[in-house]
Design an enzyme around this catalytic site. Structure first.
Site, PDB file in Angstrom:
ATOM      1  N   CYS A 126     -69.382 -32.877  89.978  1.00  0.00           N
ATOM      2  CA  CYS A 126     -69.263 -31.434  90.207  1.00  0.00           C
ATOM      3  C   CYS A 126     -69.739 -30.612  89.002  1.00  0.00           C
ATOM      4  CB  CYS A 126     -67.826 -31.074  90.547  1.00  0.00           C
ATOM      5  SG  CYS A 126     -67.175 -32.061  91.897  1.00  0.00           S
ATOM      6  N   HIS A 261     -67.090 -23.750  89.499  1.00  0.00           N
ATOM      7  CA  HIS A 261     -67.218 -24.774  90.542  1.00  0.00           C
ATOM      8  C   HIS A 261     -66.212 -24.482  91.652  1.00  0.00           C
ATOM      9  CE1 HIS A 261     -67.179 -28.407  92.750  1.00  0.00           C
ATOM     10  NE2 HIS A 261     -66.086 -28.902  92.190  1.00  0.00           N
ATOM     11  N   ASN A 292     -65.979 -27.706  99.089  1.00  0.00           N
ATOM     12  CA  ASN A 292     -66.379 -28.208  97.771  1.00  0.00           C
ATOM     13  C   ASN A 292     -67.627 -29.080  97.947  1.00  0.00           C
ATOM     14  OD1 ASN A 292     -66.655 -29.783  95.459  1.00  0.00           O
ATOM     15  ND2 ASN A 292     -64.453 -30.069  95.167  1.00  0.00           N
TER      16      ASN A 292
HETATM   17  O1  UT7 Z   1     -64.408 -31.095  92.756  1.00  0.00           O
HETATM   18  C1  UT7 Z   1     -63.854 -31.969  91.840  1.00  0.00           C
HETATM   19  C2  UT7 Z   1     -62.543 -31.486  91.382  1.00  0.00           C
HETATM   20  N1  UT7 Z   1     -61.598 -31.519  92.458  1.00  0.00           N
HETATM   21  C3  UT7 Z   1     -60.580 -30.680  92.449  1.00  0.00           C
HETATM   22  O2  UT7 Z   1     -60.501 -29.874  91.563  1.00  0.00           O
HETATM   23  C4  UT7 Z   1     -59.507 -30.795  93.506  1.00  0.00           C
HETATM   24  C5  UT7 Z   1     -58.165 -30.700  92.847  1.00  0.00           C
HETATM   25  N2  UT7 Z   1     -57.019 -30.926  93.726  1.00  0.00           N
HETATM   26  C6  UT7 Z   1     -56.703 -30.095  94.736  1.00  0.00           C
HETATM   27  O3  UT7 Z   1     -57.435 -29.150  95.026  1.00  0.00           O
HETATM   28  C7  UT7 Z   1     -55.377 -30.295  95.449  1.00  0.00           C
HETATM   29  O4  UT7 Z   1     -54.655 -31.304  94.794  1.00  0.00           O
HETATM   30  C8  UT7 Z   1     -55.510 -30.642  96.958  1.00  0.00           C
HETATM   31  C9  UT7 Z   1     -56.023 -29.427  97.693  1.00  0.00           C
HETATM   32  C10 UT7 Z   1     -56.462 -31.823  97.137  1.00  0.00           C
HETATM   33  C11 UT7 Z   1     -54.139 -30.988  97.533  1.00  0.00           C
HETATM   34  O5  UT7 Z   1     -53.242 -29.906  97.329  1.00  0.00           O
HETATM   35  P1  UT7 Z   1     -51.839 -30.136  96.633  1.00  0.00           P
HETATM   36  O6  UT7 Z   1     -51.165 -28.829  96.593  1.00  0.00           O
HETATM   37  O7  UT7 Z   1     -52.052 -30.831  95.319  1.00  0.00           O
HETATM   38  O8  UT7 Z   1     -51.104 -31.082  97.656  1.00  0.00           O
HETATM   39  P2  UT7 Z   1     -50.155 -32.322  97.340  1.00  0.00           P
HETATM   40  O9  UT7 Z   1     -50.976 -33.552  97.278  1.00  0.00           O
HETATM   41  O10 UT7 Z   1     -49.277 -31.993  96.191  1.00  0.00           O
HETATM   42  O11 UT7 Z   1     -49.258 -32.375  98.623  1.00  0.00           O
HETATM   43  C12 UT7 Z   1     -48.284 -31.328  98.909  1.00  0.00           C
HETATM   44  C13 UT7 Z   1     -47.601 -31.629 100.216  1.00  0.00           C
HETATM   45  C14 UT7 Z   1     -47.021 -33.040 100.321  1.00  0.00           C
HETATM   46  O12 UT7 Z   1     -45.862 -32.937 101.132  1.00  0.00           O
HETATM   47  P3  UT7 Z   1     -44.400 -32.931 100.462  1.00  0.00           P
HETATM   48  O13 UT7 Z   1     -44.302 -34.222  99.692  1.00  0.00           O
HETATM   49  O14 UT7 Z   1     -44.375 -31.711  99.569  1.00  0.00           O
HETATM   50  O15 UT7 Z   1     -43.484 -32.848 101.636  1.00  0.00           O
HETATM   51  C15 UT7 Z   1     -48.074 -33.821 101.062  1.00  0.00           C
HETATM   52  O16 UT7 Z   1     -47.543 -34.888 101.802  1.00  0.00           O
HETATM   53  O17 UT7 Z   1     -48.537 -31.531 101.288  1.00  0.00           O
HETATM   54  C16 UT7 Z   1     -48.628 -32.785 101.998  1.00  0.00           C
HETATM   55  N3  UT7 Z   1     -50.029 -33.018 102.296  1.00  0.00           N
HETATM   56  C17 UT7 Z   1     -50.645 -32.538 103.375  1.00  0.00           C
HETATM   57  N4  UT7 Z   1     -50.193 -31.828 104.424  1.00  0.00           N
HETATM   58  C18 UT7 Z   1     -51.078 -31.473 105.368  1.00  0.00           C
HETATM   59  C19 UT7 Z   1     -50.939 -33.645 101.520  1.00  0.00           C
HETATM   60  N5  UT7 Z   1     -52.149 -33.609 102.099  1.00  0.00           N
HETATM   61  C20 UT7 Z   1     -51.989 -32.920 103.259  1.00  0.00           C
HETATM   62  C21 UT7 Z   1     -52.866 -32.527 104.275  1.00  0.00           C
HETATM   63  N6  UT7 Z   1     -52.369 -31.812 105.312  1.00  0.00           N
HETATM   64  N7  UT7 Z   1     -54.186 -32.819 104.222  1.00  0.00           N
END
Ligand code: UT7
Length: 336
Positions: A126, A261, A292
């Site tokens: 990226c 980005h 992305n």
């Molecule tokens: O381009 C290269 C660089 N990449 C980035 O910069 C991406 C960086 N990371 C992110 O943008 C975020 O981490 C994501 C958008 C990928 C994920 O968001 P998050 O807020 O970090 O989600 P999480 O993994 O902390 O999950 C939060 C909650 C969890 O539930 P509980 O444990 O709070 O009940 C997950 O189980 O959301 C749940 N969850 C989902 N729910 C619906 C995780 N993935 C999903 C999903 N749909 N796809």
């Protein structure tokens, strides 16, 4: 050094560089969140709240890495007002070209008619576009090339597991391009860049190709430690952006656009806060409709901001890329 040895020609006198044209290609097929959520048990609302993404583009078979790059490059050449035979170098930044060898760049150069150009690919995920701009700028400044084409292009849909909750909704496809050429005044500020290879597994192809083949699988997917990458981006990248502003010899108030980005809308918002970006400075938010697109995200967002009049031609823009490696690069540029 032995005195009898002749000294080498130091080459032309150093000169300035700037971006003289940008172009973009967005695949035809628009894929809304509703098409993604089934296999990952998600919802349109969750995806929008957590990432800001409403839809993305997925490339069809004929929208190859070369075809998308060629289209974006033609837009950049047209804006620059030069022809492909004037290109001294073609740099393609991608992590999704299906050939390990040859590189995509010589094929693209041939397709464009850039018959005199050196051509090679770089792999900086990226941050690849900003790495490419750094290389191109140095080449133009030192006289290695007069005009350099930099392309950021990805078909991430080829490397995405539609059942992986952490990535299925985040990636999209597309190509963005820029031409870097000589300038009377400095048009590309110093690049601030680096790497943290100890964290190589934070965003990673799930297994190397030899293991994919040994396991009888068709292709690997890119997986990500989402929260860890999110925290790294939020905490570590704003200081890098500030260093790029300082290195350019300007203040944040001098910016006419911020083009980070397009990783996650929440990362963008948090960088704005940490940097204390003054209200009213336009910020790229192309992620909402494009998701992305890794190396393509900054040039695609730039092309859009200029086309839609969100950022002024000739204005100062701060661009920063960060991603798998982990690697990053940032610089202030004068918009074409
Ligand atoms: O381009 C290269 C660089 N990449 C980035 O910069 C991406 C960086 N990371 C992110 O943008 C975020 O981490 C994501 C958008 C990928 C994920 O968001 P998050 O807020 O970090 O989600 P999480 O993994 O902390 O999950 C939060 C909650 C969890 O539930 P509980 O444990 O709070 O009940 C997950 O189980 O959301 C749940 N969850 C989902 N729910 C619906 C995780 N993935 C999903 C999903 N749909 N796809």
């Amino acid at each position: 050094m032995p005195t009898a040895r002749p000294s080498l020609n130091p080459g032309p006198a150093p000169r300035h560089s700037r971006i003289v044209g940008v172009g973009g290609y967005r695949p035809r097929r628009v894929v809304p969140n509703s098409e993604i959520i089934g296999p990952i048990d998600s919802s349109d609302q969750w995806i929008q709240e957590r990432s800001g993404i409403k839809s993305r583009r997925f490339a069809s078979e004929d929208e190859t890495i070369i075809a998308m790059s060629s289209s974006a490059a033609k837009g950049a050449l047209a804006m620059a007002g030069i022809t492909a035979d004037q290109l001294g170098c073609v740099i393609v930044s991608t992590v999704t070209f299906m050939y390990n060898t040859p590189a995509a760049a010589p094929i693209l150069a041939n397709e464009l008619g850039a018959t005199k150009a050196a051509a090679f690919d770089i792999s900086a995920a990226c941050a690849g576009y900003c790495h490419g701009i750094a290389l191109a700028s140095d080449m133009v400044k030192s006289g290695t090339s007069d005009y350099v084409l930099v392309v950021g292009v990805e078909r991430l849909s080829d490397f995405t597991d539609p059942c992986d909750r952490g990535t299925a909704f985040i990636f999209g496809d597309g190509a963005g391009a820029a031409i870097v050429g000589p300038s009377e005044v400095a048009g590309i500020g110093p690049t601030v860049w680096g790497s943290e290879g100890a964290r190589w597994d934070a965003i990673v192809q799930r297994e190397p190709w030899n293991e994919v083949v040994a396991a009888g699988r068709q292709k690997p997917a890119i997986v990500m430690q989402g929260q860890a990458v999110f925290r790294w981006a939020v905490w570590s990248m704003a200081p890098v952006a500030q260093q790029a502003i300082d290195a350019a010899g300007i203040t944040i108030n001098d910016l006419d656009a911020f083009i980070p980005h397009q990783a996650n809308m929440r990362i963008i918002d948090s960088m704005i806060k940490t940097l204390k970006l003054p209200e009213g400075i336009p910020v790229a938010r192309d992620i909402a409709e494009t998701a992305n697109t890794s190396a393509a995200s900054i040039p695609l967002a730039t092309e859009r901001m200029l086309r839609e009049g969100q950022a002024p031609h000739g204005g100062l823009a701060l661009q920063i890329g960060f991603g798998a490696g982990l690697v990053y690069a940032a610089q202030v540029i004068v918009l074409p």
